[in-house]
Each structure stands twice: as C-alpha cells, then as structure tokens.
Design a protein around this motif. Sequence first.
Motif, short mmCIF file in Angstrom:
data_model
loop_
_atom_site.label_atom_id
_atom_site.label_comp_id
_atom_site.label_asym_id
_atom_site.label_seq_id
_atom_site.Cartn_x
_atom_site.Cartn_y
_atom_site.Cartn_z
N GLN A 86 0.84 -1.21 0.00
CA GLN A 86 0.00 0.00 0.00
C GLN A 86 0.87 1.25 0.00
OE1 GLN A 86 -2.13 -1.12 3.59
NE2 GLN A 86 -4.06 -1.20 2.45
N VAL A 87 1.93 1.25 0.80
CA VAL A 87 2.84 2.41 0.85
C VAL A 87 3.44 2.66 -0.53
CG1 VAL A 87 5.00 3.30 1.82
CG2 VAL A 87 3.35 2.17 3.32
N ALA A 88 3.96 1.61 -1.15
CA ALA A 88 4.58 1.75 -2.47
C ALA A 88 3.57 2.23 -3.52
CB ALA A 88 5.21 0.43 -2.90
N GLU A 89 2.36 1.69 -3.46
CA GLU A 89 1.33 2.08 -4.43
C GLU A 89 0.93 3.54 -4.27
OE1 GLU A 89 -3.35 1.14 -5.27
OE2 GLU A 89 -2.11 -0.53 -4.59
N LEU A 90 0.71 3.98 -3.04
CA LEU A 90 0.24 5.35 -2.80
C LEU A 90 1.32 6.42 -2.97
CD1 LEU A 90 -2.13 4.67 0.21
CD2 LEU A 90 -2.80 5.44 -2.07
N THR A 91 2.54 6.11 -2.52
CA THR A 91 3.61 7.11 -2.58
C THR A 91 4.43 7.01 -3.86
OG1 THR A 91 5.27 5.74 -1.45
CG2 THR A 91 3.83 7.12 -0.06
N GLY A 92 4.50 5.80 -4.42
CA GLY A 92 5.38 5.56 -5.56
C GLY A 92 6.81 5.28 -5.10
N HIS A 93 7.03 5.24 -3.78
CA HIS A 93 8.37 5.03 -3.23
C HIS A 93 8.43 3.71 -2.46
CE1 HIS A 93 8.81 9.17 -4.32
NE2 HIS A 93 8.24 9.67 -3.25
N PRO A 94 9.57 3.03 -2.51
CA PRO A 94 9.71 1.80 -1.73
C PRO A 94 9.90 2.14 -0.25
CG PRO A 94 11.80 2.35 -2.74
CD PRO A 94 10.79 3.35 -3.26
N PRO A 100 8.28 12.83 1.25
CA PRO A 100 7.12 13.62 0.82
C PRO A 100 7.27 14.27 -0.56
CG PRO A 100 8.42 14.90 2.36
CD PRO A 100 9.08 13.54 2.24
N PHE A 101 8.32 13.93 -1.28
CA PHE A 101 8.60 14.55 -2.58
C PHE A 101 8.26 13.60 -3.73
CE2 PHE A 101 12.16 15.28 0.46
CZ PHE A 101 11.79 16.54 0.90
N GLY A 102 7.74 14.14 -4.83
CA GLY A 102 7.52 13.35 -6.03
C GLY A 102 6.56 12.19 -5.83
N LEU A 103 5.47 12.44 -5.14
CA LEU A 103 4.52 11.37 -4.79
C LEU A 103 3.68 10.93 -5.99
CD1 LEU A 103 3.28 12.89 -1.42
CD2 LEU A 103 4.84 10.95 -1.72
N ALA A 104 3.35 9.65 -6.02
CA ALA A 104 2.49 9.09 -7.07
C ALA A 104 1.04 9.52 -6.89
CB ALA A 104 2.58 7.56 -7.07
N THR A 105 0.64 9.73 -5.63
CA THR A 105 -0.73 10.11 -5.28
C THR A 105 -0.65 11.37 -4.41
OG1 THR A 105 -1.31 7.77 -5.15
CG2 THR A 105 -2.85 9.32 -4.14
N PRO A 106 -1.47 12.36 -4.66
CA PRO A 106 -1.45 13.53 -3.77
C PRO A 106 -1.88 13.11 -2.35
CG PRO A 106 -2.72 13.98 -5.77
CD PRO A 106 -2.43 12.51 -5.74
#
Length: 164
Positions: A86-94, A100-106
């Motif tokens: 869920q973290v990876a999907e929402l943030t785009g980060h592992p 808090p930078f360059g997030l996949a989801t606002p």
Amino acid sequence: MSLQSVKAFFAEHAPDIEVIETPTSSATVALAAEAHGVEPAQIAKTICMRVGERVVLVVARGDARIDNRKCRDAFGAKPRMLDVEQVAELTGHPVGGVCPFGLATPLKVYCDVSLRAYDEVVPAAGATNAAVRIGVERMATLVDAEWCDICQDAVGKADAEAAE
C-alpha cells in the motif's frame, strides 16, 4: 521510477537541492545516519498511515515515536500503519525510500514539531540509497506541510522505554 520522480520534483521546485545517492543502503534511520554522517534524530523519517478514512504522510525526527493519543487528538482517529504494498502504491516510493517529494498520489503531508530541533534534516529521496539535505522549514514549505505535534516528547519516550 521513484528516484526519478523525486529528482523531477526538485528540478522543478528547488533546483539548488541535490539528491544524494550513496553506494550503501540508507533504508533505516541507523543506516541513513551512518551514510550521511549525522545523528539518527536528524534523519527525517516519513511515515505513511491511515487515520480514519484518509491516508497521510507524517515526517518526524528519526528517533521520534508516534504517540497514539496525540495522533487521535490531532487527527480524530487512531493511526494505522499501511503495509509495504500500500505504501509503495500510494507514494510511488519503496519502504526505506519513502519521502514527501515526487509522490504518485497527492497525500496530505504533516511535519511533526520534533523536526524543529534541527535547522537541516536528511529525508529519504525515493530510493533506499538516496536522500537530500534540506532546511526543515523549506521542506515543510515545498511539500505544503501542516505542522503537528503527534510524537512522544522526551519525557514520554523515557516513560515508554522504562515501561518496556
């Protein structure tokens, strides 16, 4: 992809800030502190959690622990940690590179007042071996963060450690 989204974020919003890539992992607070030559508390860890029906990011000192009561008072619900996927999907980060930078989801970003003990902190930068050095207030401004007080204070930490 994640590291690139963070680099793109800084290229657009703060081109003077360099993303630092290390040859070793900085996926934990201890590893990050060692890799960047700072004390663990100066690492700005980003926690992705669900409070009620919403998901938020909280950036706090590396040695800070979330205080469930303070969190409930501030957000109106008990915090629940999200799983790795869920973290990876929402943030785009592992996990280990969440920032808090360059997030996949606002996502709404909160900075805990614990960060204000330092002028400069070292948050991850979208990969388990990447980070940035950034002023605390500048970081909060760049990600449109709201300040909160949801971590245990020094007395609370000592009490919690004594109870363990």
